[in-house]
Design a protein around this motif. Sequence first.
Motif, short mmCIF file in Angstrom:
data_model
loop_
_atom_site.label_atom_id
_atom_site.label_comp_id
_atom_site.label_asym_id
_atom_site.label_seq_id
_atom_site.Cartn_x
_atom_site.Cartn_y
_atom_site.Cartn_z
N SER A 63 -5.72 -5.79 17.97
CA SER A 63 -6.97 -5.58 18.24
C SER A 63 -7.42 -4.89 17.24
O SER A 63 -6.97 -3.85 16.14
CB SER A 63 -6.47 -4.03 19.12
N PRO A 64 -9.16 -5.13 16.35
CA PRO A 64 -9.67 -4.98 15.63
C PRO A 64 -10.13 -3.62 15.97
O PRO A 64 -10.71 -2.24 16.28
CB PRO A 64 -11.05 -5.16 15.66
N SER A 65 -10.28 -2.25 14.33
CA SER A 65 -10.73 -1.22 14.26
C SER A 65 -12.76 -0.88 15.06
O SER A 65 -12.38 -0.03 15.25
CB SER A 65 -11.20 -0.72 12.84
N THR A 66 -12.84 -2.20 14.41
CA THR A 66 -14.30 -2.41 15.25
C THR A 66 -14.99 -3.72 14.76
O THR A 66 -14.34 -4.67 14.30
CB THR A 66 -15.51 -1.23 14.29
N VAL A 67 -15.94 -3.53 15.73
CA VAL A 67 -16.69 -5.01 16.28
C VAL A 67 -18.06 -5.53 15.41
O VAL A 67 -18.34 -4.17 16.27
CB VAL A 67 -16.46 -5.96 17.20
N SER A 68 -18.34 -6.26 15.20
CA SER A 68 -20.02 -6.12 14.75
C SER A 68 -20.68 -5.62 15.63
O SER A 68 -20.66 -6.29 16.76
CB SER A 68 -20.29 -6.92 13.80
N THR A 69 -22.18 -5.54 15.10
CA THR A 69 -23.20 -5.33 16.57
C THR A 69 -23.53 -6.30 17.31
O THR A 69 -23.46 -6.12 18.04
CB THR A 69 -24.19 -3.57 16.38
N GLY A 72 -20.81 -9.99 18.29
CA GLY A 72 -19.23 -9.67 18.45
C GLY A 72 -18.93 -10.74 17.42
O GLY A 72 -17.61 -10.50 17.47
N GLU A 73 -19.50 -11.35 16.24
CA GLU A 73 -18.97 -11.99 15.72
C GLU A 73 -18.40 -11.34 14.31
O GLU A 73 -18.06 -12.45 13.47
CB GLU A 73 -20.46 -13.15 15.33
N ALA A 74 -18.04 -10.68 14.25
CA ALA A 74 -16.79 -10.10 13.13
C ALA A 74 -15.82 -9.71 13.78
O ALA A 74 -16.79 -8.55 14.13
CB ALA A 74 -17.79 -10.07 12.41
N SER A 96 -9.52 -0.33 2.39
CA SER A 96 -9.42 -1.61 2.16
C SER A 96 -9.89 -2.54 3.82
O SER A 96 -9.73 -1.13 4.79
CB SER A 96 -8.02 -2.32 2.34
N VAL A 97 -11.26 -3.12 3.70
CA VAL A 97 -10.76 -3.97 4.93
C VAL A 97 -10.86 -5.67 4.86
O VAL A 97 -11.65 -5.35 4.25
CB VAL A 97 -13.32 -3.26 4.71
N ALA A 98 -10.90 -5.60 6.15
CA ALA A 98 -9.98 -6.85 6.43
C ALA A 98 -11.36 -7.44 7.20
O ALA A 98 -11.80 -7.07 8.39
CB ALA A 98 -9.06 -7.24 7.19
N ALA A 99 -12.64 -8.47 7.00
CA ALA A 99 -13.01 -8.50 7.87
C ALA A 99 -12.80 -10.99 8.23
O ALA A 99 -12.61 -11.25 7.28
CB ALA A 99 -14.68 -8.48 7.61
N VAL A 100 -12.88 -11.10 9.86
CA VAL A 100 -12.49 -12.00 10.07
C VAL A 100 -14.02 -12.22 10.98
O VAL A 100 -14.47 -11.91 11.57
CB VAL A 100 -12.05 -12.19 10.47
N TYR A 101 -14.34 -13.33 10.90
CA TYR A 101 -16.07 -13.54 10.97
C TYR A 101 -16.06 -15.18 11.60
O TYR A 101 -14.76 -16.10 11.51
CB TYR A 101 -16.94 -14.54 9.88
N PHE A 102 -16.19 -14.81 12.56
CA PHE A 102 -16.36 -16.08 13.54
C PHE A 102 -17.78 -17.38 14.12
O PHE A 102 -19.16 -16.13 13.56
CB PHE A 102 -15.77 -15.56 15.13
#
Length: 168
Positions: A63-69, A72-74, A96-102
Amino acid sequence: MTSFRLRRPARLALTAVCLAMGAVTMSACSPLIEERGYIFDPADLDQLQSGSSKEQVRSVMGSPSTVSTVDGEAWYYISSKFETVAFYAPEEVERSVAAVYFDKTDVVQQVAYYGLEDGQIVNFVDRKTPTRGKELTILGQLFGNLGRFNNQSSGIPSVGTGNPTNRR
């Protein structure tokens, strides 16, 4: 005059106590390192490729730490390392921040990695009300009114004076 000399066992015990006290004192100044957030393995990021689905990302990374507002595309996986020295406040030394963009079809478009140097500090609530004018020190506040009590120039009558026509 007598000279004070310790016997050899007493000297050794005193030396051991001094060394132990020095070690305890020095260890109190060593930093305490604390890991916070999602700690991920960089090899997990290598498994994520463009075209992976959200479910594949969730199975690899969790599960991600947070989701884009926005839609939810990131998804963001955030990890921080804090260092505390003695009684001082903890200081963040690594992030360290790993961002996964959808994209719109929930397929991975891009995987990005950000560090502490990429971030900006944003103070959302600073709990201070801005004031206009000059800020005075405590001494300036105490001594600022000295010499300002002149009744003749202020136009305010002194106690006991009034309109002389009303006196009897």
